[in-house]
Design a protein around this motif. Sequence first.
Motif, PDB file in Angstrom:
ATOM      1  N   VAL A 300       5.094  -0.158  -7.189  1.00  0.00           N
ATOM      2  CA  VAL A 300       6.443  -0.010  -6.031  1.00  0.00           C
ATOM      3  C   VAL A 300       7.530   1.226  -6.831  1.00  0.00           C
ATOM      4  O   VAL A 300       7.835   1.732  -6.111  1.00  0.00           O
ATOM      5  N   LEU A 301       7.563   1.141  -8.089  1.00  0.00           N
ATOM      6  CA  LEU A 301       8.215   2.169  -9.034  1.00  0.00           C
ATOM      7  C   LEU A 301       7.478   3.725  -8.715  1.00  0.00           C
ATOM      8  O   LEU A 301       8.775   4.565  -8.392  1.00  0.00           O
ATOM      9  N   ARG A 302       6.467   3.805  -8.461  1.00  0.00           N
ATOM     10  CA  ARG A 302       6.089   4.976  -8.091  1.00  0.00           C
ATOM     11  C   ARG A 302       5.833   4.846  -6.790  1.00  0.00           C
ATOM     12  O   ARG A 302       6.162   6.210  -6.403  1.00  0.00           O
ATOM     13  N   VAL A 303       6.329   4.164  -5.663  1.00  0.00           N
ATOM     14  CA  VAL A 303       6.861   4.644  -4.468  1.00  0.00           C
ATOM     15  C   VAL A 303       7.817   4.512  -3.676  1.00  0.00           C
ATOM     16  O   VAL A 303       8.531   5.850  -3.237  1.00  0.00           O
ATOM     17  N   LEU A 304       8.465   3.906  -4.692  1.00  0.00           N
ATOM     18  CA  LEU A 304       9.827   4.465  -4.528  1.00  0.00           C
ATOM     19  C   LEU A 304      10.605   5.908  -4.388  1.00  0.00           C
ATOM     20  O   LEU A 304      11.122   6.919  -4.675  1.00  0.00           O
ATOM     21  N   SER A 305      10.151   6.237  -6.136  1.00  0.00           N
ATOM     22  CA  SER A 305       9.712   7.429  -6.569  1.00  0.00           C
ATOM     23  C   SER A 305       9.617   8.464  -5.373  1.00  0.00           C
ATOM     24  O   SER A 305      10.276   9.841  -5.411  1.00  0.00           O
ATOM     25  N   ALA A 306       8.605   8.396  -4.782  1.00  0.00           N
ATOM     26  CA  ALA A 306       7.789   8.847  -3.617  1.00  0.00           C
ATOM     27  C   ALA A 306       9.126   9.220  -2.338  1.00  0.00           C
ATOM     28  O   ALA A 306       9.481  10.696  -2.250  1.00  0.00           O
ATOM     29  N   VAL A 307       9.416   7.907  -2.707  1.00  0.00           N
ATOM     30  CA  VAL A 307      10.776   8.148  -1.842  1.00  0.00           C
ATOM     31  C   VAL A 307      11.975   8.823  -1.582  1.00  0.00           C
ATOM     32  O   VAL A 307      12.040   9.475  -0.961  1.00  0.00           O
ATOM     33  N   LYS A 308      12.435   8.757  -2.909  1.00  0.00           N
ATOM     34  CA  LYS A 308      13.406   8.957  -3.333  1.00  0.00           C
ATOM     35  C   LYS A 308      13.085  10.469  -3.125  1.00  0.00           C
ATOM     36  O   LYS A 308      14.244  11.221  -3.172  1.00  0.00           O
ATOM     37  N   ASP A 309      11.881  11.770  -3.125  1.00  0.00           N
ATOM     38  CA  ASP A 309      11.092  12.288  -3.791  1.00  0.00           C
ATOM     39  C   ASP A 309      11.283  13.692  -1.935  1.00  0.00           C
ATOM     40  O   ASP A 309      11.001  14.282  -1.867  1.00  0.00           O
ATOM     41  N   GLY A 310      11.499  12.576  -0.825  1.00  0.00           N
ATOM     42  CA  GLY A 310      11.554  13.120   0.286  1.00  0.00           C
ATOM     43  C   GLY A 310      10.894  12.466   1.358  1.00  0.00           C
ATOM     44  O   GLY A 310      10.435  12.632   1.942  1.00  0.00           O
ATOM     45  N   GLY A 311       9.846  11.591   0.455  1.00  0.00           N
ATOM     46  CA  GLY A 311       8.376  10.865   1.226  1.00  0.00           C
ATOM     47  C   GLY A 311       8.607   9.946   2.349  1.00  0.00           C
ATOM     48  O   GLY A 311      10.497   9.109   2.331  1.00  0.00           O
ATOM     49  N   ALA A 312       7.779   8.488   2.715  1.00  0.00           N
ATOM     50  CA  ALA A 312       8.194   7.420   3.124  1.00  0.00           C
ATOM     51  C   ALA A 312       6.863   6.833   2.779  1.00  0.00           C
ATOM     52  O   ALA A 312       5.994   7.454   2.323  1.00  0.00           O
ATOM     53  N   PRO A 313       7.194   5.438   2.574  1.00  0.00           N
ATOM     54  CA  PRO A 313       5.735   4.623   2.102  1.00  0.00           C
ATOM     55  C   PRO A 313       5.146   4.374   3.283  1.00  0.00           C
ATOM     56  O   PRO A 313       5.710   4.540   4.415  1.00  0.00           O
ATOM     57  N   GLY A 314       4.070   4.943   3.007  1.00  0.00           N
ATOM     58  CA  GLY A 314       2.622   5.386   3.868  1.00  0.00           C
ATOM     59  C   GLY A 314       1.597   4.109   3.877  1.00  0.00           C
ATOM     60  O   GLY A 314       1.635   3.221   3.312  1.00  0.00           O
ATOM     61  N   LYS A 315       0.469   5.213   3.404  1.00  0.00           N
ATOM     62  CA  LYS A 315      -1.390   4.647   3.795  1.00  0.00           C
ATOM     63  C   LYS A 315      -0.807   3.513   1.963  1.00  0.00           C
ATOM     64  O   LYS A 315      -1.011   2.539   1.088  1.00  0.00           O
ATOM     65  N   GLU A 316       0.459   4.629   0.796  1.00  0.00           N
ATOM     66  CA  GLU A 316       0.923   4.056  -0.775  1.00  0.00           C
ATOM     67  C   GLU A 316       0.489   2.384  -0.262  1.00  0.00           C
ATOM     68  O   GLU A 316       1.022   1.682  -1.153  1.00  0.00           O
ATOM     69  N   ALA A 317       1.308   2.328   0.280  1.00  0.00           N
ATOM     70  CA  ALA A 317       2.243   0.681   0.706  1.00  0.00           C
ATOM     71  C   ALA A 317       0.667  -0.172   0.961  1.00  0.00           C
ATOM     72  O   ALA A 317       1.751  -1.282   0.870  1.00  0.00           O
ATOM     73  N   SER A 318      -0.358  -0.217   1.087  1.00  0.00           N
ATOM     74  CA  SER A 318      -1.077  -0.980   1.272  1.00  0.00           C
ATOM     75  C   SER A 318      -1.823  -1.419  -0.657  1.00  0.00           C
ATOM     76  O   SER A 318      -2.473  -2.186   0.234  1.00  0.00           O
ATOM     77  N   ILE A 319      -1.569   0.221  -1.025  1.00  0.00           N
ATOM     78  CA  ILE A 319      -2.001  -0.612  -2.061  1.00  0.00           C
ATOM     79  C   ILE A 319      -0.363  -2.176  -2.781  1.00  0.00           C
ATOM     80  O   ILE A 319      -1.556  -2.376  -3.798  1.00  0.00           O
ATOM     81  N   VAL A 320       0.698  -1.380  -2.240  1.00  0.00           N
ATOM     82  CA  VAL A 320       1.858  -2.677  -3.452  1.00  0.00           C
ATOM     83  C   VAL A 320       1.525  -3.855  -2.624  1.00  0.00           C
ATOM     84  O   VAL A 320       1.698  -5.229  -2.919  1.00  0.00           O
ATOM     85  N   LYS A 321       0.770  -3.455  -0.776  1.00  0.00           N
ATOM     86  CA  LYS A 321       0.126  -4.872  -0.448  1.00  0.00           C
ATOM     87  C   LYS A 321      -0.803  -5.759  -1.047  1.00  0.00           C
ATOM     88  O   LYS A 321      -0.071  -6.869  -1.328  1.00  0.00           O
ATOM     89  N   VAL A 322      -1.782  -5.573  -1.615  1.00  0.00           N
ATOM     90  CA  VAL A 322      -2.635  -5.729  -2.492  1.00  0.00           C
ATOM     91  C   VAL A 322      -2.646  -6.677  -3.363  1.00  0.00           C
ATOM     92  O   VAL A 322      -2.942  -7.688  -3.206  1.00  0.00           O
ATOM     93  N   LEU A 323      -1.326  -5.744  -4.162  1.00  0.00           N
ATOM     94  CA  LEU A 323      -1.459  -5.929  -5.188  1.00  0.00           C
ATOM     95  C   LEU A 323       0.210  -7.170  -5.046  1.00  0.00           C
ATOM     96  O   LEU A 323      -0.529  -8.263  -6.040  1.00  0.00           O
ATOM     97  N   ALA A 324       0.918  -7.239  -4.648  1.00  0.00           N
ATOM     98  CA  ALA A 324       2.318  -8.455  -4.176  1.00  0.00           C
ATOM     99  C   ALA A 324       1.262  -9.505  -3.785  1.00  0.00           C
ATOM    100  O   ALA A 324       1.838 -10.132  -4.800  1.00  0.00           O
ATOM    101  N   THR A 325       0.019  -9.561  -3.071  1.00  0.00           N
ATOM    102  CA  THR A 325      -0.318 -10.789  -2.306  1.00  0.00           C
ATOM    103  C   THR A 325      -1.272 -11.556  -3.738  1.00  0.00           C
ATOM    104  O   THR A 325      -1.439 -12.409  -3.668  1.00  0.00           O
TER     105      THR A 325
END
Length: 399
Positions: A300-325
């Motif tokens: 999650v922190l990696r995804v947030l770091s990417a968003v902070k640098d100008g990105g958006a939750p994209g395909k990496e969000a699928s990794i978060v979904k699998v790990l979280a569930t």
Amino acid sequence: MDLSIDPKLEDFRADVRAFFANDFPKDILAKTRKGASLTTDEVRKSESALGKKGWLAAAWPKEHGGPGWSLEEQYIFDEELERAGVPTVTPMGVIYVGPIIYTFGTDKQKERWLPGIREGREGWCQGYSEPDSGSDLASLQFSAVRERDEYILNGTKIWTSAAQHADWIFCLARTDNSGKKQEGISFIIAEMNRPGITVTPIITIDGKHALNQVHFDNVRVPADYLIGEEGKGWTYSQYLLGHERTSYARIGGKRKQLRHLREIASHVPTGGNRRLIDEPDFARKLSDADLAVDALEMTVLRVLSAVKDGGAPGKEASIVKVLATSAAQQITTLYLDAAGLNGNRQFDDSVTPDWLSKDASANFAAPGLSLYYGTRAQSIYGGTNEIQRNIIAKRVLGL
């Protein structure tokens, strides 16, 4: 990638923690801790308490009425909300449709719908899944036919969370059948009390009413209930799903559950002088769950770091979904393990074992079993984990 949290933010954490300890409705906290479902009025009370504080739409930018918090502040807020046992914010308004409206909607639409969402006055639900579409969302047949200054909606949505509490629903609707199936989908809103809308409850295995089937029979809505451009609904839905899948993490709540399980296991006896926490198999499963939450947090922190640098939750969000569930299911299975050992023991009716009087252990079985049942569905909704693994394979790994 910077995974650290600025120590200066501890004052912010203290303020958030103090609000939940002193000012948040105590009756809502008490009911949630028992694992009981909230009524519609209680959902509004809970979310309005956050809305009055300006904290319900925690991730919204200031120009749209949000607090304008940094990603670190949002992360801390989510942690403290989960730690305090505050009911999870119904995501359909503030996490799902709100960002769609302020990103793609007209000024008039923003003025009409954003205040009610961020203040917790109006509830929303999501009309995506359909009975005959399975995991292929783009195959939906729910229709919206333009007739002068109205759309006429027909079809059925299913697995609609919180529809019984909602004032509004946002739907993916087919407005064109002539091209690729993704190209003929539009994003349309409707009031839940419109003539022709019927809500049928779906009662889950734990006896709770969280899901519904929503039927539309010639439901007429104004044409300006279309968000963005006609035929662009699929694009908007993918934008929304990135936010939805990162919202599943709930790190603070998972760590709270692990602490609770350790307290329980420290009191539940398994024979002789042994406690559940001393059993190697249970201890290993508990450690595995700890590691799963650590891995989830880093992701999650990696995804947030990417968003902070100008990105958006994209395909990496699928990794978060699998790990979280997966982590949620690991943790709640431990409640089932503890409850099973608890249920296998027999006591003389005249004697109450000391460990039963411990706050950590008393009455954990029923709420724990409810959590176990609830998390079985997490690997299905929001895009099944099997579909997410396909996305990871194709779009992340390039296979």
